[in-house]
Design a protein around this motif. Structure first.
Motif, PDB file in Angstrom:
ATOM      1  N   THR A  31       0.828  -1.204   0.000  1.00 50.61           N
ATOM      2  CA  THR A  31       0.000   0.000   0.000  1.00 50.61           C
ATOM      3  C   THR A  31       0.860   1.252   0.000  1.00 50.61           C
ATOM      4  OG1 THR A  31      -1.725  -1.219   1.182  1.00 50.61           O
ATOM      5  CG2 THR A  31      -1.912   1.177   1.157  1.00 50.61           C
ATOM      6  N   ALA A  32       1.941   1.241   0.776  1.00 54.46           N
ATOM      7  CA  ALA A  32       2.865   2.382   0.777  1.00 54.46           C
ATOM      8  C   ALA A  32       3.448   2.590  -0.620  1.00 54.46           C
ATOM      9  CB  ALA A  32       3.975   2.171   1.803  1.00 54.46           C
ATOM     10  N   SER A  33       3.792   1.503  -1.287  1.00 52.38           N
ATOM     11  CA  SER A  33       4.306   1.595  -2.652  1.00 52.38           C
ATOM     12  C   SER A  33       3.244   2.155  -3.593  1.00 52.38           C
ATOM     13  CB  SER A  33       4.752   0.207  -3.116  1.00 52.38           C
ATOM     14  OG  SER A  33       5.213   0.255  -4.433  1.00 52.38           O
ATOM     15  N   GLY A  34       2.000   1.750  -3.414  1.00 50.53           N
ATOM     16  CA  GLY A  34       0.907   2.263  -4.226  1.00 50.53           C
ATOM     17  C   GLY A  34       0.705   3.754  -4.037  1.00 50.53           C
ATOM     18  N   VAL A  35       0.811   4.217  -2.799  1.00 50.48           N
ATOM     19  CA  VAL A  35       0.684   5.655  -2.515  1.00 50.48           C
ATOM     20  C   VAL A  35       1.788   6.421  -3.236  1.00 50.48           C
ATOM     21  CG1 VAL A  35       0.865   7.408  -0.692  1.00 50.48           C
ATOM     22  CG2 VAL A  35      -0.560   5.386  -0.345  1.00 50.48           C
ATOM     23  N   ASN A  36       3.005   5.909  -3.183  1.00 47.59           N
ATOM     24  CA  ASN A  36       4.114   6.578  -3.876  1.00 47.59           C
ATOM     25  C   ASN A  36       3.898   6.592  -5.383  1.00 47.59           C
ATOM     26  OD1 ASN A  36       5.638   7.364  -1.641  1.00 47.59           O
ATOM     27  ND2 ASN A  36       6.513   5.329  -1.448  1.00 47.59           N
ATOM     28  N   SER A  37       3.352   5.520  -5.925  1.00 46.77           N
ATOM     29  CA  SER A  37       3.043   5.482  -7.364  1.00 46.77           C
ATOM     30  C   SER A  37       1.978   6.518  -7.707  1.00 46.77           C
ATOM     31  CB  SER A  37       2.560   4.092  -7.778  1.00 46.77           C
ATOM     32  OG  SER A  37       3.593   3.152  -7.640  1.00 46.77           O
ATOM     33  N   ALA A  38       0.979   6.672  -6.840  1.00 48.26           N
ATOM     34  CA  ALA A  38      -0.069   7.672  -7.070  1.00 48.26           C
ATOM     35  C   ALA A  38       0.522   9.072  -7.107  1.00 48.26           C
ATOM     36  CB  ALA A  38      -1.143   7.583  -5.987  1.00 48.26           C
ATOM     37  N   LEU A  39       1.434   9.357  -6.203  1.00 49.10           N
ATOM     38  CA  LEU A  39       2.082  10.673  -6.195  1.00 49.10           C
ATOM     39  C   LEU A  39       2.855  10.901  -7.487  1.00 49.10           C
ATOM     40  CD1 LEU A  39       3.357  10.708  -2.506  1.00 49.10           C
ATOM     41  CD2 LEU A  39       1.530  12.116  -3.474  1.00 49.10           C
ATOM     42  N   ARG A  40       3.527   9.874  -7.966  1.00 48.58           N
ATOM     43  CA  ARG A  40       4.304   9.989  -9.200  1.00 48.58           C
ATOM     44  C   ARG A  40       3.393  10.251 -10.396  1.00 48.58           C
ATOM     45  NH1 ARG A  40       6.774   5.267  -9.045  1.00 48.58           N
ATOM     46  NH2 ARG A  40       8.178   6.045  -7.461  1.00 48.58           N
ATOM     47  N   VAL A  41       2.269   9.522 -10.476  1.00 49.72           N
ATOM     48  CA  VAL A  41       1.367   9.702 -11.611  1.00 49.72           C
ATOM     49  C   VAL A  41       0.689  11.071 -11.562  1.00 49.72           C
ATOM     50  CG1 VAL A  41      -0.782   8.677 -10.715  1.00 49.72           C
ATOM     51  CG2 VAL A  41      -0.216   8.457 -13.125  1.00 49.72           C
ATOM     52  N   ILE A  42       0.399  11.575 -10.379  1.00 51.15           N
ATOM     53  CA  ILE A  42      -0.163  12.927 -10.251  1.00 51.15           C
ATOM     54  C   ILE A  42       0.823  13.944 -10.821  1.00 51.15           C
ATOM     55  CG2 ILE A  42      -0.766  14.740  -8.594  1.00 51.15           C
ATOM     56  CD1 ILE A  42      -2.040  12.495  -6.866  1.00 51.15           C
ATOM     57  N   GLY A  43       2.080  13.789 -10.510  1.00 57.52           N
ATOM     58  CA  GLY A  43       3.097  14.682 -11.065  1.00 57.52           C
ATOM     59  C   GLY A  43       3.158  14.604 -12.572  1.00 57.52           C
ATOM     60  N   ASN A  44       3.101  13.392 -13.098  1.00 55.74           N
ATOM     61  CA  ASN A  44       3.117  13.219 -14.553  1.00 55.74           C
ATOM     62  C   ASN A  44       1.908  13.882 -15.210  1.00 55.74           C
ATOM     63  OD1 ASN A  44       5.480  11.723 -14.383  1.00 55.74           O
ATOM     64  ND2 ASN A  44       4.438   9.758 -14.499  1.00 55.74           N
ATOM     65  N   LEU A  45       0.738  13.700 -14.606  1.00 55.32           N
ATOM     66  CA  LEU A  45      -0.476  14.302 -15.156  1.00 55.32           C
ATOM     67  C   LEU A  45      -0.409  15.823 -15.132  1.00 55.32           C
ATOM     68  CD1 LEU A  45      -3.190  11.931 -13.659  1.00 55.32           C
ATOM     69  CD2 LEU A  45      -2.526  12.145 -16.071  1.00 55.32           C
ATOM     70  N   LEU A  46       0.128  16.373 -14.054  1.00 59.50           N
ATOM     71  CA  LEU A  46       0.268  17.832 -13.978  1.00 59.50           C
ATOM     72  C   LEU A  46       1.168  18.361 -15.087  1.00 59.50           C
ATOM     73  CD1 LEU A  46       0.549  18.469 -10.142  1.00 59.50           C
ATOM     74  CD2 LEU A  46      -1.226  19.290 -11.681  1.00 59.50           C
ATOM     75  N   LEU A  47       2.253  17.666 -15.329  1.00 59.82           N
ATOM     76  CA  LEU A  47       3.162  18.094 -16.397  1.00 59.82           C
ATOM     77  C   LEU A  47       2.478  18.025 -17.763  1.00 59.82           C
ATOM     78  CD1 LEU A  47       6.476  16.454 -15.187  1.00 59.82           C
ATOM     79  CD2 LEU A  47       5.896  18.888 -15.200  1.00 59.82           C
ATOM     80  N   GLU A  48       1.749  16.955 -18.008  1.00 60.91           N
ATOM     81  CA  GLU A  48       1.037  16.811 -19.282  1.00 60.91           C
ATOM     82  C   GLU A  48      -0.043  17.877 -19.434  1.00 60.91           C
ATOM     83  OE1 GLU A  48       1.725  14.834 -21.884  1.00 60.91           O
ATOM     84  OE2 GLU A  48       3.471  14.143 -20.763  1.00 60.91           O
ATOM     85  N   ALA A  49      -0.784  18.143 -18.362  1.00 59.30           N
ATOM     86  CA  ALA A  49      -1.851  19.159 -18.408  1.00 59.30           C
ATOM     87  C   ALA A  49      -1.270  20.536 -18.707  1.00 59.30           C
ATOM     88  CB  ALA A  49      -2.616  19.176 -17.095  1.00 59.30           C
ATOM     89  N   GLY A  50      -0.112  20.804 -18.174  1.00 52.74           N
ATOM     90  CA  GLY A  50       0.533  22.094 -18.405  1.00 52.74           C
ATOM     91  C   GLY A  50       0.944  22.298 -19.853  1.00 52.74           C
ATOM     92  N   GLU A  51       1.152  21.222 -20.561  1.00 55.38           N
ATOM     93  CA  GLU A  51       1.576  21.294 -21.951  1.00 55.38           C
ATOM     94  C   GLU A  51       0.397  21.310 -22.930  1.00 55.38           C
ATOM     95  OE1 GLU A  51       4.806  21.593 -23.024  1.00 55.38           O
ATOM     96  OE2 GLU A  51       5.270  21.821 -20.896  1.00 55.38           O
ATOM     97  N   SER A  52      -0.787  20.985 -22.476  1.00 55.49           N
ATOM     98  CA  SER A  52      -1.955  20.866 -23.354  1.00 55.49           C
ATOM     99  C   SER A  52      -2.631  22.222 -23.558  1.00 55.49           C
ATOM    100  CB  SER A  52      -2.974  19.894 -22.752  1.00 55.49           C
ATOM    101  OG  SER A  52      -4.159  19.908 -23.508  1.00 55.49           O
ATOM    102  N   GLU A  53      -2.907  22.552 -24.808  1.00 63.67           N
ATOM    103  CA  GLU A  53      -3.607  23.807 -25.122  1.00 63.67           C
ATOM    104  C   GLU A  53      -5.120  23.652 -24.992  1.00 63.67           C
ATOM    105  OE1 GLU A  53      -2.311  25.561 -28.783  1.00 63.67           O
ATOM    106  OE2 GLU A  53      -0.217  25.062 -28.369  1.00 63.67           O
TER     107      GLU A  53
END
Length: 100
Positions: A31-53
């Motif tokens: 579960t701790a590993s899953g939480v860390n994965s969730a944090l990583r994917v949130i960061g990835n999504l934020l970066l992608e959203a910032g690039e989308s027009e």
């Protein structure tokens, strides 16, 4: 000040059987590993959203508020899950004569 970490923290596994303790250790760790994965994917999504027009400002604001809410709690949740996993592993080692 108490938070989710203090409410979920388990320091005493003496009354738990070895079989149950092994299961507990694995569940907390996964579960701790899953939480860390969730944090990583949130960061990835934020970066992608910032690039989308096509991403509207109102959508971005809504999503940032939701992500902020998640990020406020997840680090402490991850910490307590890891701590509980470590405590369970320590109790198992102690029972097997390997420390404690």
């Amino acid at each position: 000040m108490r938070d989710i970490y203090h409410l979920l923290s388990v320091n005493n596994f003496k009354a738990v059987s070895n079989e149950e303790l092994l299961d507990i250790e694995h569940v907390y760790s996964a579960t701790a590993s899953g939480v860390n994965s969730a944090l990583r994917v949130i960061g990835n999504l934020l970066l992608e959203a910032g690039e989308s027009e096509e991403y509207l400002d109102s959508e971005a604001k809504r999503d940032l508020l939701l992500i902020g809410s998640v990020l406020r709690s997840l680090p402490r949740l991850s910490q307590v899950l890891k701590q509980n996993s470590d405590n369970a592993a320590f109790e198992l080692r102690k029972r097997q004569g390997g420390g404690g």
